[in-house]
Design a protein around this motif. Structure first.
Motif, PDB file in Angstrom:
ATOM      1  N   ASN A  13       0.843  -1.195   0.000  1.00  0.00           N
ATOM      2  CA  ASN A  13       0.000   0.000   0.000  1.00  0.00           C
ATOM      3  C   ASN A  13       0.878   1.245   0.000  1.00  0.00           C
ATOM      4  N   GLU A  14       0.739   2.076  -1.031  1.00  0.00           N
ATOM      5  CA  GLU A  14       1.591   3.264  -1.145  1.00  0.00           C
ATOM      6  C   GLU A  14       1.337   4.265  -0.023  1.00  0.00           C
ATOM      7  N   SER A  15       0.079   4.449   0.382  1.00  0.00           N
ATOM      8  CA  SER A  15      -0.226   5.413   1.436  1.00  0.00           C
ATOM      9  C   SER A  15       0.404   4.991   2.759  1.00  0.00           C
ATOM     10  N   GLU A  16       0.479   3.675   3.026  1.00  0.00           N
ATOM     11  CA  GLU A  16       1.137   3.190   4.237  1.00  0.00           C
ATOM     12  C   GLU A  16       2.648   3.347   4.133  1.00  0.00           C
ATOM     13  N   LEU A  17       3.185   3.093   2.935  1.00  0.00           N
ATOM     14  CA  LEU A  17       4.620   3.257   2.714  1.00  0.00           C
ATOM     15  C   LEU A  17       5.037   4.705   2.941  1.00  0.00           C
ATOM     16  N   GLN A  18       4.203   5.642   2.508  1.00  0.00           N
ATOM     17  CA  GLN A  18       4.513   7.061   2.625  1.00  0.00           C
ATOM     18  C   GLN A  18       4.668   7.492   4.085  1.00  0.00           C
ATOM     19  N   LYS A  19       4.023   6.787   4.996  1.00  0.00           N
ATOM     20  CA  LYS A  19       4.108   7.115   6.419  1.00  0.00           C
ATOM     21  C   LYS A  19       5.452   6.690   7.018  1.00  0.00           C
ATOM     22  N   THR A  20       6.155   5.800   6.338  1.00  0.00           N
ATOM     23  CA  THR A  20       7.366   5.209   6.921  1.00  0.00           C
ATOM     24  C   THR A  20       8.623   5.438   6.099  1.00  0.00           C
ATOM     25  N   MET A  21       8.488   5.978   4.885  1.00  0.00           N
ATOM     26  CA  MET A  21       9.623   6.195   3.982  1.00  0.00           C
ATOM     27  C   MET A  21       9.811   7.694   3.778  1.00  0.00           C
ATOM     28  N   SER A  22      11.042   8.168   3.769  1.00  0.00           N
ATOM     29  CA  SER A  22      11.288   9.597   3.626  1.00  0.00           C
ATOM     30  C   SER A  22      10.702  10.122   2.318  1.00  0.00           C
ATOM     31  N   SER A  23      10.217  11.353   2.351  1.00  0.00           N
ATOM     32  CA  SER A  23       9.622  11.961   1.164  1.00  0.00           C
ATOM     33  C   SER A  23      10.628  12.055   0.027  1.00  0.00           C
ATOM     34  N   PHE A  24      11.881  12.367   0.377  1.00  0.00           N
ATOM     35  CA  PHE A  24      12.913  12.469  -0.658  1.00  0.00           C
ATOM     36  C   PHE A  24      13.097  11.145  -1.384  1.00  0.00           C
ATOM     37  N   SER A  25      13.218  10.049  -0.626  1.00  0.00           N
ATOM     38  CA  SER A  25      13.436   8.741  -1.243  1.00  0.00           C
ATOM     39  C   SER A  25      12.221   8.282  -2.041  1.00  0.00           C
ATOM     40  N   LEU A  26      11.016   8.510  -1.492  1.00  0.00           N
ATOM     41  CA  LEU A  26       9.797   8.067  -2.175  1.00  0.00           C
ATOM     42  C   LEU A  26       9.604   8.827  -3.483  1.00  0.00           C
ATOM     43  N   TYR A  27       9.756  10.146  -3.450  1.00  0.00           N
ATOM     44  CA  TYR A  27       9.533  10.940  -4.649  1.00  0.00           C
ATOM     45  C   TYR A  27      10.643  10.715  -5.675  1.00  0.00           C
ATOM     46  N   THR A  28      11.865  10.502  -5.203  1.00  0.00           N
ATOM     47  CA  THR A  28      12.966  10.188  -6.119  1.00  0.00           C
ATOM     48  C   THR A  28      12.699   8.870  -6.834  1.00  0.00           C
ATOM     49  N   LEU A  29      12.214   7.880  -6.083  1.00  0.00           N
ATOM     50  CA  LEU A  29      11.880   6.591  -6.671  1.00  0.00           C
ATOM     51  C   LEU A  29      10.767   6.728  -7.707  1.00  0.00           C
ATOM     52  N   LYS A  30       9.718   7.471  -7.367  1.00  0.00           N
ATOM     53  CA  LYS A  30       8.604   7.644  -8.297  1.00  0.00           C
ATOM     54  C   LYS A  30       9.047   8.362  -9.563  1.00  0.00           C
ATOM     55  N   ASN A  31       9.970   9.309  -9.417  1.00  0.00           N
ATOM     56  CA  ASN A  31      10.484  10.013 -10.596  1.00  0.00           C
ATOM     57  C   ASN A  31      11.305   9.090 -11.490  1.00  0.00           C
ATOM     58  N   LYS A  32      12.105   8.211 -10.874  1.00  0.00           N
ATOM     59  CA  LYS A  32      12.892   7.257 -11.658  1.00  0.00           C
ATOM     60  C   LYS A  32      11.970   6.305 -12.425  1.00  0.00           C
ATOM     61  N   LEU A  33      10.932   5.842 -11.752  1.00  0.00           N
ATOM     62  CA  LEU A  33       9.991   4.928 -12.405  1.00  0.00           C
ATOM     63  C   LEU A  33       9.246   5.634 -13.535  1.00  0.00           C
ATOM     64  N   ALA A  34       8.752   6.848 -13.275  1.00  0.00           N
ATOM     65  CA  ALA A  34       8.028   7.593 -14.308  1.00  0.00           C
ATOM     66  C   ALA A  34       8.926   7.865 -15.510  1.00  0.00           C
ATOM     67  N   SER A  35      10.192   8.181 -15.250  1.00  0.00           N
ATOM     68  CA  SER A  35      11.135   8.476 -16.333  1.00  0.00           C
ATOM     69  C   SER A  35      11.465   7.246 -17.162  1.00  0.00           C
ATOM     70  N   ALA A  36      11.209   6.062 -16.588  1.00  0.00           N
ATOM     71  CA  ALA A  36      11.408   4.800 -17.314  1.00  0.00           C
ATOM     72  C   ALA A  36      10.078   4.254 -17.824  1.00  0.00           C
ATOM     73  N   GLN A  37       9.053   5.119 -17.881  1.00  0.00           N
ATOM     74  CA  GLN A  37       7.725   4.750 -18.367  1.00  0.00           C
ATOM     75  C   GLN A  37       7.050   3.696 -17.483  1.00  0.00           C
ATOM     76  N   ARG A  38       7.313   3.769 -16.181  1.00  0.00           N
ATOM     77  CA  ARG A  38       6.722   2.829 -15.237  1.00  0.00           C
ATOM     78  C   ARG A  38       6.060   3.593 -14.103  1.00  0.00           C
ATOM     79  N   SER A  39       5.432   2.878 -13.178  1.00  0.00           N
ATOM     80  CA  SER A  39       4.802   3.512 -12.021  1.00  0.00           C
ATOM     81  C   SER A  39       5.022   2.629 -10.798  1.00  0.00           C
ATOM     82  N   LEU A  40       4.783   3.184  -9.627  1.00  0.00           N
ATOM     83  CA  LEU A  40       4.978   2.461  -8.378  1.00  0.00           C
ATOM     84  C   LEU A  40       3.798   1.525  -8.149  1.00  0.00           C
ATOM     85  N   THR A  41       4.031   0.232  -8.255  1.00  0.00           N
ATOM     86  CA  THR A  41       2.970  -0.771  -8.129  1.00  0.00           C
ATOM     87  C   THR A  41       3.071  -1.491  -6.785  1.00  0.00           C
ATOM     88  N   PRO A  42       1.997  -2.177  -6.357  1.00  0.00           N
ATOM     89  CA  PRO A  42       2.067  -2.963  -5.121  1.00  0.00           C
ATOM     90  C   PRO A  42       3.182  -3.997  -5.146  1.00  0.00           C
TER      91      PRO A  42
END
Length: 281
Positions: free
Chosen positions: A48-77
């Motif tokens: 669950n992404e909303s649960e992950l967001q409570k425990t993972m730093s915003s910098f790391s989470l958003y950096t990860l999402k940007n890397k995935l988006a830039s590779a034409q992917r998204s953050l999946t379960p």
């Protein structure tokens, strides 16, 4: 003379007391950080992404999402669940200590790697889990480090702040989350070979991670159709090893091959800002 000696002893005692207090405070963080780590693992296993967001730093989470988006992917379960699967299993390791600096802290554990170095000496694997204080302690990054198990005098090898790799380095601050990027027209790869210089590449206004030495990875924000504006800032750093920098950007094509759109290999006037405009179809 007695007064000077008493004053000196007081200074030494005070210094030792402060050092002991700092160590005790760092050790007292252990249960708090371990609780945060276990909460992070539970959130990861949930997918669950909303649960992950409570425990993972915003910098790391958003950096990860940007890397995935830039590779034409998204953050999946499935991706979220993989974090727990590939995280260090501290239940099978020996606690080695807590590192702390400002709003940063790291739990460090060690285990016998089962490997030996070229001289036949046993090796240990240290695992460091970095946290940042962001509305509570949140997981920022993890790393493993193989080192000799024993020092020359027979004591166990220690782990220090200087052993932390770049993504786990502790400057005491909490990095702000980067702005989220959209999926690009075309994904691209950035290759940097830059010993003796720090290379800061910016693509269409999106700064990439600064690189000193060598690195390869996805271009955050990717490439636009037609015109792309690229700047490369080269800054000389103090090092004994320097070489001609080599930087290239490769467009990722649909057949999974690549096409080089930029090659930067200066042999003079290396330092400073270099600006380019490349076209992508």
């Amino acid at each position: 003379m007695a007064l000077r000696i008493n004053t000196l002893l007081l200074v030494i005692f005070t210094g030792l007391w402060i050092l002991a207090a700092d160590c005790a405070f760092a050790q007292s963080l252990k249960p708090t950080l371990e609780k945060s780590w276990n909460t992070y693992l539970q959130a990861s296993r949930s997918g669950n992404e909303s649960e992950l967001q409570k425990t993972m730093s915003s910098f790391s989470l958003y950096t990860l999402k940007n890397k995935l988006a830039s590779a034409q992917r998204s953050l999946t379960p499935e991706i979220i669940k993989s974090f727990a699967k590939y995280s260090p299993d501290i239940s099978k390791m020996e606690f080695a200590g807590v590192l702390e600096k400002g709003e940063n802290a790291s739990l460090v554990y060690v285990r016998d790697s089962g490997k030996k170095d070229a001289s036949g000496n046993p090796m240990a694997t240290f695992s460091a889990i970095k946290f940042v204080k962001e509305s509570g302690w949140k997981v920022d990054a993890t790393m493993n480090c193989d080192k000799p198990m024993y020092q020359n005098d027979g004591r166990k090898t220690g782990f220090y702040l200087s052993d932390l790799r770049q993504d786990c380095a502790m400057d005491g601050n909490v990095k702000p989350a980067p702005a989220l990027v959209s999926k690009p027209y075309s994904s691209a790869l950035l290759d940097v070979f830059s010993y003796g210089y720090q290379a800061q590449v910016t693509v269409n206004g999106v700064p990439q991670e600064p690189v000193t030495a060598s690195w390869s990875g996805v271009v955050i924000g990717g490439l636009r159709k037609n015109k792309n504006n690229i700047t490369i800032r080269m800054t000389k750093v103090d090092t004994d090893k320097q070489s001609v920098p080599k930087i290239r950007i490769r467009q990722l094509l649909k057949n999974r091959t690549t096409r080089e759109v930029l090659k930067f290999e200066p042999r003079k006037n290396i330092e400073g800002v270099h600006t380019f405009s490349v076209s992508v179809i």
